[in-house]
Design a protein around this motif. Structure first.
Motif, PDB file in Angstrom:
ATOM      1  N   ALA A 185      23.849 -23.498 -23.770  1.00 14.98           N
ATOM      2  CA  ALA A 185      25.288 -24.059 -23.323  1.00 14.98           C
ATOM      3  C   ALA A 185      26.520 -24.114 -24.402  1.00 14.98           C
ATOM      4  O   ALA A 185      27.520 -23.621 -24.168  1.00 14.98           O
ATOM      5  N   LEU A 234      30.415 -20.467 -28.516  1.00 11.86           N
ATOM      6  CA  LEU A 234      31.595 -20.038 -28.721  1.00 11.86           C
ATOM      7  C   LEU A 234      32.759 -20.804 -27.687  1.00 11.86           C
ATOM      8  O   LEU A 234      33.836 -21.075 -27.856  1.00 11.86           O
ATOM      9  N   GLY A 235      32.222 -20.803 -26.392  1.00 14.39           N
ATOM     10  CA  GLY A 235      32.807 -21.344 -25.216  1.00 14.39           C
ATOM     11  C   GLY A 235      33.422 -22.669 -25.492  1.00 14.39           C
ATOM     12  O   GLY A 235      34.450 -23.051 -25.138  1.00 14.39           O
ATOM     13  N   TYR A 247      29.375 -10.710 -27.096  1.00 19.69           N
ATOM     14  CA  TYR A 247      29.343 -12.238 -27.465  1.00 19.69           C
ATOM     15  C   TYR A 247      28.912 -12.115 -29.148  1.00 19.69           C
ATOM     16  O   TYR A 247      29.417 -12.839 -29.803  1.00 19.69           O
ATOM     17  N   PHE A 249      31.066 -20.801 -17.626  1.00 20.27           N
ATOM     18  CA  PHE A 249      30.937 -20.158 -18.758  1.00 20.27           C
ATOM     19  C   PHE A 249      30.147 -20.883 -19.759  1.00 20.27           C
ATOM     20  O   PHE A 249      29.258 -20.781 -20.441  1.00 20.27           O
ATOM     21  N   SER A 250      30.921 -22.108 -19.801  1.00 23.31           N
ATOM     22  CA  SER A 250      30.284 -23.341 -20.940  1.00 23.31           C
ATOM     23  C   SER A 250      28.862 -23.602 -20.549  1.00 23.31           C
ATOM     24  O   SER A 250      28.309 -23.859 -21.681  1.00 23.31           O
ATOM     25  N   SER A 290      26.612 -21.866 -19.445  1.00 22.98           N
ATOM     26  CA  SER A 290      25.744 -20.543 -19.581  1.00 22.98           C
ATOM     27  C   SER A 290      25.147 -20.437 -18.028  1.00 22.98           C
ATOM     28  O   SER A 290      23.977 -19.966 -17.685  1.00 22.98           O
ATOM     29  N   MET A 292      23.749 -16.483 -14.830  1.00 22.08           N
ATOM     30  CA  MET A 292      23.073 -15.056 -14.971  1.00 22.08           C
ATOM     31  C   MET A 292      21.763 -15.210 -15.249  1.00 22.08           C
ATOM     32  O   MET A 292      21.093 -14.339 -15.900  1.00 22.08           O
ATOM     33  N   ALA A 305      20.253 -17.660 -17.541  1.00 20.00           N
ATOM     34  CA  ALA A 305      19.666 -18.141 -18.573  1.00 20.00           C
ATOM     35  C   ALA A 305      19.087 -19.728 -18.777  1.00 20.00           C
ATOM     36  O   ALA A 305      18.098 -19.717 -18.823  1.00 20.00           O
TER      37      ALA A 305
HETATM   38  N1  PFF Z   1      27.548 -21.226 -22.849  1.00 21.44           N
HETATM   39  C1  PFF Z   1      27.956 -20.045 -23.975  1.00 21.44           C
HETATM   40  C2  PFF Z   1      29.061 -20.640 -24.466  1.00 21.44           C
HETATM   41  O1  PFF Z   1      29.862 -21.626 -24.057  1.00 21.44           O
HETATM   42  O2  PFF Z   1      29.589 -19.919 -25.452  1.00 21.44           O
HETATM   43  C3  PFF Z   1      28.109 -18.924 -23.428  1.00 21.44           C
HETATM   44  C4  PFF Z   1      27.119 -18.277 -22.822  1.00 21.44           C
HETATM   45  C5  PFF Z   1      25.670 -18.198 -23.179  1.00 21.44           C
HETATM   46  C6  PFF Z   1      27.056 -17.813 -21.262  1.00 21.44           C
HETATM   47  C7  PFF Z   1      24.455 -17.836 -22.350  1.00 21.44           C
HETATM   48  C8  PFF Z   1      26.135 -17.356 -20.600  1.00 21.44           C
HETATM   49  C9  PFF Z   1      24.759 -17.574 -20.850  1.00 21.44           C
HETATM   50  F1  PFF Z   1      23.645 -16.916 -20.344  1.00 21.44           F
END
Ligand code: PFF
Length: 450
Positions: free
Chosen positions: A22, A25-26, A105, A227-228, A230, A233, A235
């Motif tokens: 999680a 970079l987000g 990414y 997004f933050s 994760s 998708m 993960a």
């Molecule tokens: N959560 C990660 C971030 O905040 O940078 C980005 C990310 C990682 C999104 C893994 C989705 C994922 F499956």
């Protein structure tokens, strides 16, 4: 042949690995500039509400699917839906999103590693204003050798960890990288808040200006929460699939969400006091990290040292996220095609590297090639984070809330939990069945048509 499945060595190992996915970079790049562009503390409040209403319930739902089925996203949906083709394909969308997100990414993650090297080499010593730093950045990111080289290096590091498996690779890496990340961030926060004039930045983060809030800001906050964390998708589903059924899933999810949110807020306290102290506006946008920041360090005492620390911590945060993306596709290939982990990771590392090449070149030789008005990188990011992730999130929520259904979900959720709270359970049910899917659908429609 049934592939022997690895498990996390401990509950804390799972929490750190999932929080590592999680936190990335987000949190450290995107969250602070969204705060800076959208009203400071007011945006933070909306973000916290999004985390509570959508983020936490969806994290629980996604981890629950994985832990119950103990399989990769495709296998999990297939098993719990009793071979429905539609739901199996939903798992497939997750794996596909993993490929796409990892490919671009990893390019940005490579830049972070590249900036560690440039900082150590002293390349920024004479770069004293943001305009020069911007030019320097365009030069590097536009240079195919530099950008592809670090893209390859970062992929190599990601593969190097995944190669060793869940408890020996991912978990060990998370146990080292996450505490170090926190320590480095705290050092930078202390450096920032002790600069002359830092007060104004602290005030900016504490005093909400609600006039800056509109529908757009709310949708941005919701999308960022997704997004933050994760989400959407597979993960967290995949990481959940290595979790013991004796552990308290709700408690683990809560810890992951708290850590992710805490680090995002800490990133705010790392940037804004220093920005204000150096007389810069908070609304620097995405350019902040690579175009502006490198020169700022020259204006603060011991800046050269802190610059190295900063890009190191950024690289570490990105690495724990790239490994989670890589694990999604690795779990899929090893389990669905009976490949050994070692063979699968090396092969997939090569494939994702190649897939990332057009994204890497989008800042150089391919910068003028546009699809729907965006570079290849822009399209990949838009498509994955604005469409695939919310779509995946809606499917996860609808699956748990309606198709697989609460009757089956709840006994699985309660496994490992001593003492249940019916009130909390009912709140979770309502959020998963109604509130969260509707809100995520609005985000998705807005992203497509807005
Ligand atoms: N959560 C990660 C971030 O905040 O940078 C980005 C990310 C990682 C999104 C893994 C989705 C994922 F499956």
């Amino acid at each position: 042949m049934e592939v022997e499945r690895d498990q996390w060595g401990s509950k804390i190992g799972f929490i750190l690995a999932a929080a590592g996915s999680a936190i990335g970079l987000g949190n450290i790049w995107k969250f602070p500039y969204l705060v800076g562009e959208n009203g400071g503390a007011a945006f933070i409040i909306i973000y916290l509400l999004s985390i509570l209403i959508i983020g936490l319930p969806t994290v629980i739902a996604e981890v629950l699917i994985g832990r119950t089925a103990q399989k990769n996203p495709v296998g999990s949906f297939r098993q719990l839906s009793q071979n429905s083709l539609f739901w199996t394909a939903v798992g497939g969308i997750g794996v596909f999103a993993g490929f796409v997100i990892l490919s671009y990414y990893n390019v940005i993650a490579g830049w972070c590693a590249g900036y560690v090297v440039e900082s150590v080499k002293g390349s920024f010593a004479a770069i004293n204003d943001p305009a020069m730093a911007g030019e320097f950045f365009s030069g590097l990111s536009g240079n195919p050798l530099w950008t592809l080289g670090f893209h390859a290096l970062f992929m190599f590091m990601t593969v190097g960890i995944i190669y060793f498996g869940v408890s020996n690779g991912i978990e060990k890496a998370a146990k080292i990288l996450m505490p170090l990340l926190l320590f480095f961030m705290l050092a930078l926060v202390v450096r920032g808040v002790t600069l002359d004039g830092a007060q104004a930045g602290i005030a900016y983060l504490m005093k909400p200006d609600f006039s800056a809030i509109n529908e757009r800001t709310i949708l941005l906050a919701l999308g960022q929460a997704f997004f933050s964390l994760s989400l959407g998708m597979g993960a967290l589903l995949t990481y959940g699939s290595y979790m013991s059924k004796n552990d308290n899933l709700v408690n683990c999810s809560l810890n992951i969400v708290i850590l992710d949110t805490f680090i995002a807020l800490l990133a705010g306290f790392m940037f804004f006091p220093a920005l204000f102290a150096l007389g810069l506006h908070p609304d620097q946008g995405p350019a902040l990290i690579f175009n502006i920041l490198p020169s700022m360090f020259n204006a603060i005492p011991a800046g050269g040292f802190f610059r190295i620390i900063f890009f190191l911590l950024l690289s570490m945060a990105a690495l724990t996220s790239t490994i989670s993306l890589m694990e999604v596709i690795t779990a899929f290939f090893t389990e669905e095609f009976n490949l050994s982990r070692q063979k699968a990771t090396i092969f997939l590392g090569g494939v994702v590297f190649l897939l990332g090449v057009p994204s890497a070149l989008s800042f150089g030789p391919m910068r003028d090639i546009h699809i729907f008005g965006k570079t290849f990188f822009g399209v990949a990011d838009f498509f994955a984070s604005n469409i695939l992730l919310p779509l995946g999130g809606i499917f996860i929520l609808v699956f748990v809330g309606w198709f697989w259904g609460m009757k089956k979900a709840i006994p699985n959720l309660l496994q490992g939990i001593q003492g249940r709270s019916n009130i909390l359970l009912n709140i979770w049910k309502i959020l998963v069945k109604f509130v969260a899917p509707v809100l995520v659908l609005i985000v998705l429609l807005f992203k497509i048509f807005g």
